[in-house]
Scaffold this active site. Structure first.
Site, mmCIF file in Angstrom:
data_model
loop_
_atom_site.group_PDB
_atom_site.id
_atom_site.type_symbol
_atom_site.label_atom_id
_atom_site.label_comp_id
_atom_site.label_asym_id
_atom_site.label_seq_id
_atom_site.Cartn_x
_atom_site.Cartn_y
_atom_site.Cartn_z
ATOM 1 N N CYS A 112 68.047 48.597 17.709
ATOM 2 C CA CYS A 112 68.909 49.100 16.640
ATOM 3 C C CYS A 112 70.046 49.951 17.213
ATOM 4 C CB CYS A 112 68.095 49.845 15.586
ATOM 5 S SG CYS A 112 69.010 50.076 14.037
ATOM 6 N N HIS A 211 64.244 46.062 14.166
ATOM 7 C CA HIS A 211 63.183 46.988 14.585
ATOM 8 C C HIS A 211 61.885 46.231 14.854
ATOM 9 C CE1 HIS A 211 64.832 51.081 14.195
ATOM 10 N NE2 HIS A 211 65.657 50.534 13.315
ATOM 11 N N GLU A 213 59.370 47.074 16.511
ATOM 12 C CA GLU A 213 58.176 47.935 16.524
ATOM 13 C C GLU A 213 57.499 47.980 15.159
ATOM 14 O OE1 GLU A 213 61.417 50.778 15.220
ATOM 15 O OE2 GLU A 213 61.230 48.999 16.518
#
Length: 231
Positions: A112, A211, A213
């Site tokens: 990001c 993102h 994660e």
């Protein structure tokens, strides 16, 4: 074989825990958990003096994590009223980390904001308010909500080998990469937004606008950790 050590750039923020209200060095634990799931050892790297970037010599890989907007002065622009308050400490720290990683050949993954920092590090520029370009706010619906957008990756790209050709990604950004000299755009959203950048002259120098994660697919983290084993 020892597990690769992966550094993660972190926030230095006012925070509260227990009876304490103080500045803290922090990062969403999903980043560290994703590194662990991929077989690496995560180490947080909070903003500090730029000469501290020598720590990269002790790392097997580096992640430039998400966060607030890059200060426009870093890419020669005036600040848009909708651009977030500058964080010059973090900008300087992450750019110094990238300088060191580039000199050492350290594998790098940008996430990001991390993608945008990598573009600025390369001499590029950012679009300060993406809805002005694409005509919608699906990349960041507001508050703490994530947008979900379709992304297509380029043939023979590193990002495609790690996550596949077509995917839905969760994202939270109101800015995007505009110019990225020396870096190749290897993924785009359906609206044309740059979603991944790679340096074709480096084995692993990759940034993504989404993102990972927050998802169950740890392909990007596994790729970084595996590359760290070879470094």
């Amino acid at each position: 074989m020892s597990r690769p050590v992966i550094g993660l750039s972190a926030y230095r923020e006012q925070a509260a825990w227990g009876v304490w209200h103080a500045q803290a060095d922090l990062l969403n634990s999903l980043y560290a958990r994703s590194v662990e799931a991929a077989g690496g050892i995560p180490v947080l790297l909070p903003p500090q003096a730029e000469d501290g970037a020598g720590v990269v010599e002790r790392l097997d890989g580096l992640i430039i994590s998400g966060g607030s907007d890059v200060e426009p002065v870093r890419y020669g622009a005036e600040s848009d009223p909708r651009t977030q308050a500058p964080r010059p400490d973090r900008d300087a720290w992450e750019l110094a980390l990238l300088d060191r990683a580039a000199a050492l050949g350290t594998p790098v993954l940008g996430i990001c904001r991390g993608l945008q920092v990598m573009a600025v590090h390369a001499g590029g520029t950012l679009q300060q308010h993406l809805p002005d370009v694409v005509g919608h706010d699906e990349h960041s619906p507001g508050g703490d909500a994530f947008g979900w957008v379709p992304v297509a990756t380029a043939e023979r790209s590193l990002v495609r080998t790690l996550v596949g050709a077509d995917l839905q990604v969760n994202c939270h950004h109101h800015q995007s990469v505009a110019v990225h000299p020396g870096l190749v755009a290897t993924a785009h959203a359906a609206d044309g937004t740059v979603e991944a950048l790679e340096d074709p002259d480096r084995p692993f120098w990759l940034g993504v606008q989404w993102h990972p994660e927050h998802g169950d697919d740890h392909g990007l983290f596994r790729g970084l950790v595996e590359r760290g084993l070879k470094s």
